[in-house]
Design a protein around this motif. Sequence first.
Motif, mmCIF file in Angstrom:
data_model
loop_
_atom_site.group_PDB
_atom_site.id
_atom_site.type_symbol
_atom_site.label_atom_id
_atom_site.label_comp_id
_atom_site.label_asym_id
_atom_site.label_seq_id
_atom_site.Cartn_x
_atom_site.Cartn_y
_atom_site.Cartn_z
ATOM 1 N N MET A 92 86.338 136.284 104.424
ATOM 2 C CA MET A 92 86.043 136.375 106.185
ATOM 3 C C MET A 92 86.438 137.742 106.805
ATOM 4 S SD MET A 92 86.948 133.851 109.202
ATOM 5 C CE MET A 92 85.886 132.306 108.500
ATOM 6 N N ASP A 93 85.762 138.460 107.387
ATOM 7 C CA ASP A 93 85.925 139.773 107.655
ATOM 8 C C ASP A 93 86.768 139.491 109.139
ATOM 9 O OD1 ASP A 93 84.924 141.340 105.740
ATOM 10 O OD2 ASP A 93 83.006 141.207 106.561
ATOM 11 N N ASN A 94 87.394 140.291 109.536
ATOM 12 C CA ASN A 94 88.314 140.562 110.869
ATOM 13 C C ASN A 94 87.177 141.400 111.734
ATOM 14 O OD1 ASN A 94 90.474 139.152 109.964
ATOM 15 N ND2 ASN A 94 91.649 140.868 109.429
ATOM 16 N N LEU A 95 87.194 141.005 113.093
ATOM 17 C CA LEU A 95 86.633 141.637 114.099
ATOM 18 C C LEU A 95 87.759 141.851 115.181
ATOM 19 C CD1 LEU A 95 83.710 142.668 115.056
ATOM 20 C CD2 LEU A 95 83.598 140.493 116.445
ATOM 21 N N ASN A 96 88.031 143.199 115.421
ATOM 22 C CA ASN A 96 89.128 143.466 116.176
ATOM 23 C C ASN A 96 88.548 143.450 117.791
ATOM 24 O OD1 ASN A 96 91.301 143.809 114.644
ATOM 25 N ND2 ASN A 96 90.627 145.521 113.778
ATOM 26 N N ILE A 97 89.364 142.617 118.692
ATOM 27 C CA ILE A 97 89.100 142.816 120.351
ATOM 28 C C ILE A 97 89.879 143.540 120.678
ATOM 29 C CG2 ILE A 97 88.684 141.188 122.132
ATOM 30 C CD1 ILE A 97 86.799 140.237 119.780
ATOM 31 N N ILE A 98 89.782 144.617 121.364
ATOM 32 C CA ILE A 98 90.595 145.564 122.206
ATOM 33 C C ILE A 98 90.226 145.193 123.687
ATOM 34 C CG2 ILE A 98 91.734 147.725 122.456
ATOM 35 C CD1 ILE A 98 90.687 148.359 119.561
ATOM 36 N N PRO A 99 91.088 144.681 124.205
ATOM 37 C CA PRO A 99 90.870 144.409 125.796
ATOM 38 C C PRO A 99 90.655 145.794 126.674
ATOM 39 C CG PRO A 99 92.457 142.856 125.139
ATOM 40 C CD PRO A 99 92.283 143.836 123.610
ATOM 41 N N GLY A 100 89.759 145.700 127.341
ATOM 42 C CA GLY A 100 89.609 147.028 128.139
ATOM 43 C C GLY A 100 88.827 148.095 127.212
ATOM 44 N N GLN A 101 88.475 147.806 126.156
ATOM 45 C CA GLN A 101 87.761 148.888 125.240
ATOM 46 C C GLN A 101 86.655 148.525 124.238
ATOM 47 O OE1 GLN A 101 90.862 151.048 122.996
ATOM 48 N NE2 GLN A 101 92.196 150.715 124.508
ATOM 49 N N SER A 102 86.992 147.338 123.382
ATOM 50 C CA SER A 102 85.920 147.188 122.544
ATOM 51 C C SER A 102 85.675 145.773 121.986
ATOM 52 C CB SER A 102 85.796 148.376 121.339
ATOM 53 O OG SER A 102 87.248 147.969 120.676
ATOM 54 N N ILE A 103 84.591 145.522 121.380
ATOM 55 C CA ILE A 103 84.704 144.199 120.640
ATOM 56 C C ILE A 103 84.249 144.824 119.541
ATOM 57 C CG2 ILE A 103 83.773 141.970 119.913
ATOM 58 C CD1 ILE A 103 83.760 141.464 122.776
ATOM 59 N N GLY A 104 85.058 144.937 118.211
ATOM 60 C CA GLY A 104 84.464 145.619 116.937
ATOM 61 C C GLY A 104 83.886 146.898 117.060
ATOM 62 N N ASP A 105 82.881 147.554 116.594
ATOM 63 C CA ASP A 105 82.440 148.955 117.095
ATOM 64 C C ASP A 105 81.702 149.106 118.275
ATOM 65 O OD1 ASP A 105 83.276 149.563 114.376
ATOM 66 O OD2 ASP A 105 81.358 149.014 113.268
ATOM 67 N N ILE A 106 81.528 147.990 118.945
ATOM 68 C CA ILE A 106 80.840 148.175 120.217
ATOM 69 C C ILE A 106 81.837 148.382 121.353
ATOM 70 C CG2 ILE A 106 79.516 147.064 121.988
ATOM 71 C CD1 ILE A 106 78.071 147.606 119.114
ATOM 72 N N LYS A 107 81.792 149.503 122.002
ATOM 73 C CA LYS A 107 82.860 150.088 122.926
ATOM 74 C C LYS A 107 82.300 150.348 124.292
ATOM 75 C CE LYS A 107 84.915 152.773 119.406
ATOM 76 N NZ LYS A 107 84.607 152.183 118.296
ATOM 77 N N TYR B 121 81.773 131.842 120.116
ATOM 78 C CA TYR B 121 82.478 131.094 118.913
ATOM 79 C C TYR B 121 81.841 131.134 117.690
ATOM 80 C CZ TYR B 121 84.465 127.622 116.415
ATOM 81 O OH TYR B 121 85.031 126.801 115.316
ATOM 82 N N GLY B 122 80.286 131.158 117.924
ATOM 83 C CA GLY B 122 79.833 131.053 116.564
ATOM 84 C C GLY B 122 80.044 131.960 115.587
ATOM 85 N N GLU B 123 80.393 133.181 116.148
ATOM 86 C CA GLU B 123 81.038 134.075 115.106
ATOM 87 C C GLU B 123 82.170 133.885 114.571
ATOM 88 O OE1 GLU B 123 78.501 136.155 114.436
ATOM 89 O OE2 GLU B 123 77.301 135.224 116.230
ATOM 90 N N ALA B 124 82.828 132.983 114.902
ATOM 91 C CA ALA B 124 84.214 132.503 114.308
ATOM 92 C C ALA B 124 83.940 132.191 112.673
ATOM 93 C CB ALA B 124 85.055 131.508 115.062
ATOM 94 N N ASP B 125 82.682 131.785 112.561
ATOM 95 C CA ASP B 125 82.289 131.286 111.172
ATOM 96 C C ASP B 125 82.329 132.424 110.092
ATOM 97 O OD1 ASP B 125 82.203 128.687 111.660
ATOM 98 O OD2 ASP B 125 79.882 128.647 112.087
ATOM 99 N N ARG B 126 81.925 133.641 110.840
ATOM 100 C CA ARG B 126 81.685 134.870 110.092
ATOM 101 C C ARG B 126 82.867 135.849 110.356
ATOM 102 N NH1 ARG B 126 76.283 136.679 112.672
ATOM 103 N NH2 ARG B 126 76.823 138.793 111.844
ATOM 104 N N TYR B 127 83.606 135.852 111.424
ATOM 105 C CA TYR B 127 84.726 136.654 111.591
ATOM 106 C C TYR B 127 85.904 136.156 112.213
ATOM 107 C CZ TYR B 127 80.888 140.220 111.588
ATOM 108 O OH TYR B 127 79.814 141.079 111.093
ATOM 109 N N ARG B 128 86.993 136.610 111.990
ATOM 110 C CA ARG B 128 88.154 136.129 112.737
ATOM 111 C C ARG B 128 88.219 137.220 113.793
ATOM 112 N NH1 ARG B 128 92.811 137.153 109.593
ATOM 113 N NH2 ARG B 128 94.438 135.948 111.328
ATOM 114 N N CYS B 129 88.108 136.790 114.731
ATOM 115 C CA CYS B 129 88.222 137.572 115.956
ATOM 116 C C CYS B 129 89.712 137.966 116.735
ATOM 117 C CB CYS B 129 87.210 137.034 117.149
ATOM 118 S SG CYS B 129 85.670 136.748 116.698
ATOM 119 N N LEU B 130 90.125 138.925 116.306
ATOM 120 C CA LEU B 130 91.677 139.099 116.493
ATOM 121 C C LEU B 130 91.900 140.181 117.708
ATOM 122 C CD1 LEU B 130 92.527 139.912 112.704
ATOM 123 C CD2 LEU B 130 92.645 137.656 114.032
ATOM 124 N N TYR B 131 93.099 139.710 118.384
ATOM 125 C CA TYR B 131 93.737 140.387 119.281
ATOM 126 C C TYR B 131 95.189 140.728 118.858
ATOM 127 C CZ TYR B 131 96.228 142.167 123.410
ATOM 128 O OH TYR B 131 97.184 142.658 124.164
#
Length: 151
Positions: free
Chosen positions: A1-16, A53-63
Motif C-alpha cells: 500500500m502506497d502512502n499519500l501525504n496530506i500537507i494541510p494548507g498545501q496539498s494532497i499527494g501531487d495535487i497542490k 475514505y475509499g482511497e484508504a484501501d489504496r493509500y495510507r493518507c498520512l499527515y
Amino acid sequence: MDNLNIIPGQSIGDIKLGMTKTQAENAIKSHADLFAKIEYDSNDKIHFIEIGYGEADRYRCLYRDIDLFNTKVTELVEILDQVSPYDRNDSELGYTYNFPEMGLSLWRPVILTEEDLQQDWFKELSPDLQEDEMKHLYFEAVAVYKPGEYY
C-alpha cells in the motif's frame, strides 16, 4: 500500500493548492478517481482539495506519519488540536472538525462515540450493522485549503 501525504494548507499527494486547472488535470490523469472534490477560484486555481475514505484501501493518507482515516476521531482530534486548534464554534462540530490556522478539515457523516458502543440500541444491531456503524468512529473525508480561508 502506497502512502499519500496530506500537507494541510498545501496539498494532497501531487495535487497542490494554487495549481491551475490544466496543471491539476495533468497531475490527476493517473488518479482520476482519487479526489472527491477539487474546487477552483475565479482564476481557475485550486483553492480546495478533498479526498474520501475509499482511497484508504489504496493509500495510507498520512499527515506527519498519522493515518488520517485509520486513527479514531477522538484520538486524531486531540493530536491535531495540539498542533493547531480546531474551530470549537463550527455549527457542524462532531461531524466536521476544521483547523483553519493550518488549512485542514476532517468530516464524518455520523457522530459515534465509544460510549455509544455500550448502548442497548447498538448492542441490538446485527454484527454486520455493528461493524458498519463502527466506521463512524473514524473520519471519511479529509480536505486541505489555504490557512485562514474557511470552507
